[in-house]
Design a protein around this motif. Structure first.
Motif, short mmCIF file in Angstrom:
data_model
loop_
_atom_site.label_atom_id
_atom_site.label_comp_id
_atom_site.label_asym_id
_atom_site.label_seq_id
_atom_site.Cartn_x
_atom_site.Cartn_y
_atom_site.Cartn_z
N GLY A 144 0.79 -1.22 0.00
CA GLY A 144 0.00 0.00 0.00
C GLY A 144 0.81 1.27 0.00
N SER A 145 2.11 1.19 -0.21
CA SER A 145 2.96 2.39 -0.19
C SER A 145 2.87 3.18 -1.49
CB SER A 145 4.41 1.98 0.06
OG SER A 145 4.88 1.12 -0.97
N GLY A 146 2.36 2.58 -2.54
CA GLY A 146 2.30 3.24 -3.84
C GLY A 146 3.55 3.07 -4.66
N ASP A 147 4.57 2.41 -4.10
CA ASP A 147 5.80 2.16 -4.85
C ASP A 147 5.62 0.96 -5.77
OD1 ASP A 147 6.98 4.26 -3.50
OD2 ASP A 147 7.73 2.96 -1.88
N PHE A 148 6.54 0.85 -6.72
CA PHE A 148 6.46 -0.24 -7.70
C PHE A 148 7.67 -1.15 -7.57
CE2 PHE A 148 3.46 2.72 -9.41
CZ PHE A 148 2.54 1.95 -10.12
N GLU A 149 7.49 -2.38 -7.99
CA GLU A 149 8.58 -3.35 -8.01
C GLU A 149 9.50 -3.06 -9.20
OE1 GLU A 149 6.60 -7.05 -8.24
OE2 GLU A 149 5.75 -6.95 -6.21
N ASP A 150 10.53 -3.88 -9.35
CA ASP A 150 11.46 -3.70 -10.46
C ASP A 150 10.82 -4.13 -11.77
OD1 ASP A 150 13.36 -2.83 -8.66
OD2 ASP A 150 14.21 -4.84 -8.37
N TRP A 151 11.38 -3.58 -12.87
CA TRP A 151 10.88 -3.93 -14.20
C TRP A 151 11.24 -5.37 -14.54
CZ3 TRP A 151 7.53 -0.99 -16.73
CH2 TRP A 151 7.48 0.37 -16.45
N GLU A 152 10.28 -6.08 -15.11
CA GLU A 152 10.48 -7.45 -15.53
C GLU A 152 10.06 -7.59 -17.00
OE1 GLU A 152 11.87 -9.87 -13.96
OE2 GLU A 152 12.08 -8.86 -12.01
N PRO A 153 10.73 -8.47 -17.75
CA PRO A 153 10.34 -8.65 -19.16
C PRO A 153 8.97 -9.30 -19.29
CG PRO A 153 11.99 -10.26 -18.53
CD PRO A 153 11.87 -9.31 -17.38
N LEU A 154 8.26 -8.88 -20.30
CA LEU A 154 6.94 -9.42 -20.60
C LEU A 154 7.12 -10.45 -21.71
CD1 LEU A 154 3.97 -8.91 -19.69
CD2 LEU A 154 3.75 -7.43 -21.69
N LEU A 155 6.69 -11.67 -21.50
CA LEU A 155 6.92 -12.76 -22.43
C LEU A 155 5.75 -12.93 -23.39
CD1 LEU A 155 8.50 -15.40 -20.04
CD2 LEU A 155 9.61 -13.61 -21.37
N TYR A 156 6.05 -13.56 -24.51
CA TYR A 156 5.04 -13.83 -25.53
C TYR A 156 4.80 -15.34 -25.59
CZ TYR A 156 2.65 -13.96 -30.03
OH TYR A 156 1.74 -14.17 -31.03
N SER A 157 3.53 -15.73 -25.62
CA SER A 157 3.15 -17.14 -25.67
C SER A 157 2.78 -17.51 -27.10
CB SER A 157 1.96 -17.40 -24.74
OG SER A 157 1.46 -18.71 -24.93
N PRO A 158 3.62 -18.29 -27.81
CA PRO A 158 3.23 -18.72 -29.16
C PRO A 158 1.98 -19.59 -29.17
CG PRO A 158 5.59 -19.04 -28.76
CD PRO A 158 4.96 -18.72 -27.44
N GLU A 159 1.75 -20.31 -28.09
CA GLU A 159 0.59 -21.19 -28.04
C GLU A 159 -0.71 -20.38 -28.01
OE1 GLU A 159 -1.33 -24.67 -25.16
OE2 GLU A 159 0.59 -23.74 -24.68
N ASP A 160 -0.75 -19.35 -27.15
CA ASP A 160 -1.96 -18.51 -27.05
C ASP A 160 -1.91 -17.31 -27.98
OD1 ASP A 160 -3.01 -20.15 -25.03
OD2 ASP A 160 -1.86 -19.08 -23.51
#
Length: 726
Positions: A144-160
């Motif tokens: 609830g502090s309003g802070d954000f976590e570190d950036w993480e890569p967003l993956l792509y699913s070839p199946e979906d």
């Protein structure tokens, strides 16, 4: 270069630059684009080629402007394939430009079991380090502090065929934004109503802020809220939803006038004010999202209030009116009202202006939501203590303004310049209602759509643009040259996909494990011999010939589809594609679809006769492939026909998306392309069999270029002799 959203299983060492010649580099680039094109879904999209080339060419010196990049993203990037499964529920989102990162960030507010949390997304960026050059996301911390976590890569699913975040699939609108689509065309804004169903158990919808006055000034919309004062709204130049800020003249702190990006509410299907946390009034939303001018949104009428009666009795309207200007006086003040068709910077509309006859000072009229009429801005300030709701213009002036506004709707010739500018900078906006008046009376849009495509356009101006030739002097829309360029890429991609679907390449090892000979730039994939025979997979179907011998040695597999041609030399497939993608074929399809009957062009008899002659021949062309090319190649296919067909394809593509466009034109290609120039024997022949009937002139030029020669083609003057002299 790393494919965004795709993690390589292991890195590889690229060869030194000196080891790759120019042709090898070009082939590698084409292969990378093709691989990513296929990886984004079964049908692919234009994101791969455009983004790949943009990253390779982009530099700080010649980077595109914001609106140019947004327009390119909208025009060239097909929408991400909609994921039909369940995605996380989200409440609202907005886009902002982060000055520290010099990147755009999408903020999405999700709702998980009644708990709302924010997630931020970033697109791939060419200036980012290679290890982070892919879509990124970061989540709001749960404390609830309003802070954000570190950036993480967003993956792509070839199946979906969509992006994934953990175990969840990313919503389709967010996927479209990641693929560089602007925010404005991704949302669906509907008229907002606060009425709820009587039997509904849901809470009452939020109310819009109460506003009393509207004014369009310098391309912005000023809104006076009863409880919050004046706010300024601006349309976005880069495809965003627009911005909001307080009027600087009413606040003392400079921080209070910062512009904030507007929010889109998925539950309310409308735009929200980030500062007031309420949905915007429909008139403001219509001005922002639909790009309508204020004069075309409001419906003024004569007011019966005390201020209106006072001004009607005190003002004198001159009966001698100049063209486009009406004169009136009040006491010592003399005014002129006019309808400015230049749009006042808004683009594609009109602005009602009041001008001081003595000083020449101009100021836009104010619309009163309370009185439902236009106000004089100068008299409103002069009598603000006496008339709290403002001072309307005289009734005669109001009638004159309404008549000239309606005239601009009926005869929008003077507005076409501003509309063209807006049309190029914001092609995703919903076309204004007055644009329908720009459609030539000779065209019945409903009949054209039904006869040509069995498709109904949402943006009818795209169809008008596709049918407008550059020679048409009465055009109110741009010519079809822009659409023809885009349509050429779309048609070639669609036809290439269909040819590839009808073709099977042998899947086999290209080299033996004990073969240690060095591969050169001339080495091509050849079947590895095992037991004296090529290692081909079983060929589905019977009766088709392959390089491995008769088909009887390879019995049909259970459940396999019909015969497809198997080729070893890609040049054969390129010949098939070239036979489909040329001006003769495009002109032929144009005549078969009856597009030529609705073209808008001005010319002397030469162009008109050429169109009619080719259409007559195209409608009586022999059905066999040899007769098809022999007949049509004797006539010069007018470029106007091929460009018109390509423009119609691009119009459908821009009006919908890649998948709908492919669905609309697939039966047309099956009937008029593959059903004419390819017969079953030729398409099912293996490599080395008879070649399909392609364009003989194009084939001759390729042969000449291969030998370093220059082919000069001259056609005989008599169309009755179907021959070509070289």
């Amino acid at each position: 270069w790393r494919v965004p959203g795709v993690r390589c299983r292991q890195p590889f060492d690229a060869p030194a630059e000196s080891e790759l010649d120019e042709e090898a580099c070009a082939s590698m680039a084409e292969a990378l684009v093709g691989a990513y094109f296929c990886s984004m879904g079964k049908e692919g999209n234009f994101f791969s080629a455009w983004q790949f080339l943009l990253w390779l060419q982009q530099s700080e010196k010649d980077s595109p402007r914001d609106w140019e990049e947004a327009v390119l993203g909208h025009l060239l990037l097909g929408s991400a394939r909609p994921y039909r499964g369940r995605t996380p529920s989200y409440l609202e989102f907005y886009e902002e430009y982060n000055k520290d990162w010099h990147e755009k960030v999408l903020h999405v507010r999700y709702s998980d079991q009644g708990q709302a949390h924010w997630v931020q997304y970033k697109r791939p960026h060419p200036k980012r380090p290679h290890s982070r050059n892919q879509p990124m996301e970061r989540r709001e911390r749960a404390d609830g502090s309003g802070d954000f976590e570190d950036w993480e890569p967003l993956l792509y699913s070839p199946e979906d065929q969509t992006f994934v975040s953990g175990a969840n699939r990313v919503p389709n609108k967010v996927c479209g934004w990641i693929l560089s689509k602007p925010t404005a065309p991704l949302v669906t804004v509907k008229p907002y109503t606060t009425k709820s169903k009587s039997n509904s158990l849901l809470p009452e919808p939020p109310q819009t802020p109460d506003y009393v006055q509207l004014q369009e000034r310098n391309g912005a919309l000023r809104v006076h809220y009863r409880e919050h004062g004046w706010f300024i709204y601006n349309r976005s130049a880069d495809g965003n939803l627009g911005t909001e800020q307080r009027d600087p003249s009413e606040v003392a702190s400079a921080a209070a006038v910062d512009q904030h990006g507007l929010w889109y509410s998925e539950s309310l299907k409308t735009l929200k004010s980030p500062e007031l946390d309420k949905p915007l009034p429909n008139k403001v939303t219509e001005w922002l999202h639909h790009h309508k001018c204020l004069a075309f949104i409001v419906t003024p009428k004569k007011s019966e209030e005390k201020a209106a009666k006072y001004i009607d009795e005190s003002a004198h309207v001159s009966q001698e009116q100049s063209e486009g200007i009406i004169h009136w006086t009040y006491g010592k003040h003399s005014f002129e009202c006019l309808v400015d068709t230049s749009g006042g910077g808004s683009g594609g509309g009109v602005v009602l202006v009041e001008r001081d006859a003595a000083t020449g000072a101009r100021e836009e009229l104010i619309y009163s939501e309370v009185l439902k009429t236009w106000l004089s801005p100068r008299l409103t300030r002069l009598h603000k203590d006496k008339f709290e709701s403002g001072v309307p213009v005289p009734a005669q002036v109001l009638d004159w303004l309404k008549q000239n506004t309606q005239r601009a709707l009926r005869e929008p010739g003077s507005l076409s310049g501003g509309f063209r500018q807006q049309y190029f900078k914001a092609p995703w906006c919903v076309v204004q209602h007055f644009v329908k008046a720009m459609v030539p009376r000779t065209i019945d849009l409903a009949a054209v759509e039904a006869q040509m495509l069995q498709y109904t356009f949402s943006n009818s101006m795209l169809l008008i643009e596709a049918l407008t030739h550059a020679s048409y002097v009465k055009a109110n829309s741009p010519s079809n040259q822009r659409l023809a360029v885009l349509g050429g890429a779309v048609v070639e991609a669609l036809l290439t996909q269909e040819v590839i679907k009808r073709t099977r390449f042998p899947m086999h090892e290209t080299r033996e494990s004990d073969d240690v000979s060095e591969a050169t730039d001339g080495t091509f994939a050849v079947p590895a011999l095992r037991g004296g025979k090529p290692n081909f997979p079983p060929m589905p179907g019977a009766g088709a010939r392959t390089d491995a011998g008769p088909a009887e040695e390879h019995p049909r597999q259970d459940g396999a589809a019909g015969c497809d041609p198997m080729v070893r030399d890609p040049a054969r497939v390129i010949e098939w594609i070239n036979a489909c993608c040329n001006n003769i074929m495009y002109s032929y399809i144009c005549c078969q679809m009856k597009v030529h009957k609705h073209l808008l062009y001005h010319s002397r008899h030469r162009l008109e006769d050429a169109v009619k002659d080719f259409a007559k021949v195209a409608n009586n062309v022999p059905a066999n492939p040899a007769g098809f090319w022999l007949t049509l190649s004797a006539y010069d296919a007018p470029r106007i026909l091929g460009d018109a067909f390509l423009a119609v394809v691009a119009a459908v593509y821009l009006d919908s998306d890649w998948y709908i466009c492919a669905k609309v034109f697939k039966p047309i290609f099956d009937k008029h392309v593959f059903g004419v120039i390819f017969d079953n024997r030729e398409m099912r022949a293996a490599d080395g069999g008879p070649a399909p009937a392609g364009d003989p002139v194009a084939h001759l030029r390729r042969l000449a270029a291969r030998e370093g020669l220059n082919a000069v083609v001259k056609r005989l003057p008599s169309p009755s002799v179907p021959q070509t002299v070289v």
